[in-house]
Design an enzyme around this catalytic site. Sequence first.
Site, PDB file in Angstrom:
ATOM      1  N   ASP A 112     -42.888  46.722   8.084  1.00  0.00           N
ATOM      2  CA  ASP A 112     -41.582  47.381   8.084  1.00  0.00           C
ATOM      3  C   ASP A 112     -40.497  46.341   8.335  1.00  0.00           C
ATOM      4  O   ASP A 112     -40.564  45.596   9.322  1.00  0.00           O
ATOM      5  CB  ASP A 112     -41.563  48.447   9.181  1.00  0.00           C
ATOM      6  CG  ASP A 112     -40.352  49.349   9.125  1.00  0.00           C
ATOM      7  OD1 ASP A 112     -39.357  48.987   8.459  1.00  0.00           O
ATOM      8  OD2 ASP A 112     -40.393  50.420   9.758  1.00  0.00           O
ATOM      9  N   THR A 153     -32.853  51.345   8.317  1.00  0.00           N
ATOM     10  CA  THR A 153     -33.571  50.594   7.278  1.00  0.00           C
ATOM     11  C   THR A 153     -32.633  49.718   6.462  1.00  0.00           C
ATOM     12  O   THR A 153     -32.876  48.512   6.291  1.00  0.00           O
ATOM     13  CB  THR A 153     -34.319  51.556   6.344  1.00  0.00           C
ATOM     14  OG1 THR A 153     -35.281  52.307   7.104  1.00  0.00           O
ATOM     15  CG2 THR A 153     -35.045  50.786   5.247  1.00  0.00           C
ATOM     16  N   THR A 210     -26.990  49.127  -5.357  1.00  0.00           N
ATOM     17  CA  THR A 210     -26.709  50.304  -6.165  1.00  0.00           C
ATOM     18  C   THR A 210     -25.242  50.384  -6.551  1.00  0.00           C
ATOM     19  O   THR A 210     -24.369  49.817  -5.872  1.00  0.00           O
ATOM     20  CB  THR A 210     -27.090  51.580  -5.382  1.00  0.00           C
ATOM     21  OG1 THR A 210     -26.668  52.743  -6.094  1.00  0.00           O
ATOM     22  CG2 THR A 210     -26.412  51.587  -4.022  1.00  0.00           C
ATOM     23  N   GLU A 229     -23.635  53.057  -6.252  1.00  0.00           N
ATOM     24  CA  GLU A 229     -23.028  54.076  -5.394  1.00  0.00           C
ATOM     25  C   GLU A 229     -22.147  53.479  -4.303  1.00  0.00           C
ATOM     26  O   GLU A 229     -21.367  54.199  -3.676  1.00  0.00           O
ATOM     27  CB  GLU A 229     -24.102  54.977  -4.795  1.00  0.00           C
ATOM     28  CG  GLU A 229     -24.855  55.753  -5.876  1.00  0.00           C
ATOM     29  CD  GLU A 229     -25.738  56.856  -5.327  1.00  0.00           C
ATOM     30  OE1 GLU A 229     -25.294  57.545  -4.387  1.00  0.00           O
ATOM     31  OE2 GLU A 229     -26.847  57.036  -5.838  1.00  0.00           O
ATOM     32  N   LYS A 250     -26.024  51.050   2.026  1.00  0.00           N
ATOM     33  CA  LYS A 250     -26.261  50.002   1.031  1.00  0.00           C
ATOM     34  C   LYS A 250     -25.064  49.059   0.940  1.00  0.00           C
ATOM     35  O   LYS A 250     -25.231  47.838   0.790  1.00  0.00           O
ATOM     36  CB  LYS A 250     -26.572  50.615  -0.331  1.00  0.00           C
ATOM     37  CG  LYS A 250     -27.931  51.271  -0.430  1.00  0.00           C
ATOM     38  CD  LYS A 250     -29.071  50.291  -0.220  1.00  0.00           C
ATOM     39  CE  LYS A 250     -29.209  49.308  -1.379  1.00  0.00           C
ATOM     40  NZ  LYS A 250     -30.395  48.418  -1.216  1.00  0.00           N
ATOM     41  N   LYS A 280     -36.539  62.827  -7.421  1.00  0.00           N
ATOM     42  CA  LYS A 280     -35.377  62.419  -8.209  1.00  0.00           C
ATOM     43  C   LYS A 280     -35.271  63.299  -9.467  1.00  0.00           C
ATOM     44  O   LYS A 280     -36.250  63.876  -9.934  1.00  0.00           O
ATOM     45  CB  LYS A 280     -35.474  60.945  -8.580  1.00  0.00           C
ATOM     46  CG  LYS A 280     -35.463  60.001  -7.374  1.00  0.00           C
ATOM     47  CD  LYS A 280     -34.161  60.102  -6.595  1.00  0.00           C
ATOM     48  CE  LYS A 280     -34.135  59.145  -5.408  1.00  0.00           C
ATOM     49  NZ  LYS A 280     -33.884  57.764  -5.777  1.00  0.00           N
ATOM     50  N   LEU A 281     -34.081  63.367 -10.035  1.00  0.00           N
ATOM     51  CA  LEU A 281     -33.775  64.352 -11.064  1.00  0.00           C
ATOM     52  C   LEU A 281     -34.752  64.348 -12.239  1.00  0.00           C
ATOM     53  O   LEU A 281     -35.346  65.387 -12.575  1.00  0.00           O
ATOM     54  CB  LEU A 281     -32.345  64.123 -11.591  1.00  0.00           C
ATOM     55  CG  LEU A 281     -31.933  65.030 -12.766  1.00  0.00           C
ATOM     56  CD1 LEU A 281     -31.858  66.480 -12.327  1.00  0.00           C
ATOM     57  CD2 LEU A 281     -30.609  64.559 -13.355  1.00  0.00           C
ATOM     58  N   PRO A 307     -33.832  72.964 -11.223  1.00  0.00           N
ATOM     59  CA  PRO A 307     -32.608  73.053 -10.425  1.00  0.00           C
ATOM     60  C   PRO A 307     -31.559  72.039 -10.861  1.00  0.00           C
ATOM     61  O   PRO A 307     -31.837  70.847 -11.003  1.00  0.00           O
ATOM     62  CB  PRO A 307     -33.103  72.759  -9.004  1.00  0.00           C
ATOM     63  CG  PRO A 307     -34.321  71.906  -9.206  1.00  0.00           C
ATOM     64  CD  PRO A 307     -34.954  72.365 -10.481  1.00  0.00           C
TER      65      PRO A 307
END
Length: 362
Positions: free
Chosen positions: A60, A101, A135, A137, A165, A200-201, A216
């Site tokens: 970890d 994390t 990412t 995002e 992130k 995930k989608l 959904p």
Amino acid sequence: MKNILVTGGAGFIGSNFIQHLLSQRDDLHIINFDALTYSGNLDNLSAIQDSDRYQFIRGDICNQDGVSCLFQQYHFDAVVHFAAETHVDRSIKDPMRFIQTNVVGTANLLQAALGYWEKLDVPAKSAFRFLHVSTDEVFGTLGKDDPAFSETTPFAPNSPYAASKASGDLLVRSYFQTFNFPAVITNCSNNYGPYQFPEKLIPLIILNALNGKPLPVYGDGQQIRDWLYVEDHCRALVDVLEKGTLGETYNIGGDNQPANLEIVKTICVILDELRPASDGQPHENLIQFVPDRPGHDRRYAMDTRKIEKTLGWRPLEDLQSGLRKTVIWYLENPEWVQKILQRPSFQDWLQANYVRRGEGKA
């Protein structure tokens, strides 16, 4: 580069990257350091698990002593850092896990890598690379007519995941600026393809459709993402690792910006052709709109001109070809799928995030 440390290599993108890199280069050895949390899956790497050029170590990045021991025990020519909590919905339910994390873990890795790098001889020090995989995002959200995110777009994260992130990105940048540490950063758009964890989608829609379950779709389904086939992402990462300029960031995108609802309908059409429903009804009939998640970014788009001009990379897959390859992979790997679907933690997650949300209880 002969010895490469990959963190989070049992995850979706990390496992694809390891297999891609080993298939392209026969002169290197990869150590995969992964904590095997909910989305880590060694089955992703079963094809290479017995290779003498690959080694798995469970660990970890949040364990500072464990990370330090790793750099004391092995010689690395490069680090490729994937290890992260990645799902926005999970970050809404448990923000501190993401901070631990993605921020503290990244700091641990940077500090251990810095201490290791400073002790290398001059040639090894010059050759060493630290690639931090991030990412789009971190840049926040775009309006309908806003220009795409560039490498100079200010950070404006809107979820705990994106903020964690962005914090990791800034830490990596600071180590380059302060210590001249040989780091480079990539910010990628939404990935899809083989081995993606089915919360995930795209894999969720494929698997629900195959099982005749509701599909959904958040809100009105008009959220726009820049979809990147994972193999194209892996090619870009190799280019950045081998040819990228230290201290720079590179945007990686798939040049696809459909609405989420269009993605779902496209998958339904592919499945209607490849695996028709037993009742003969189109899979699109299974679409079910559920309440939107909090702080849901409306649109992402990536300006990839920098990596295209400086490194010569472009995506090879368009949305139709990439989605078709992805659907076929899930159809051809039912054992991998069933192992995931049978995990109690995964079923609990689906209930909490989609079923209860659809009932207005989330």
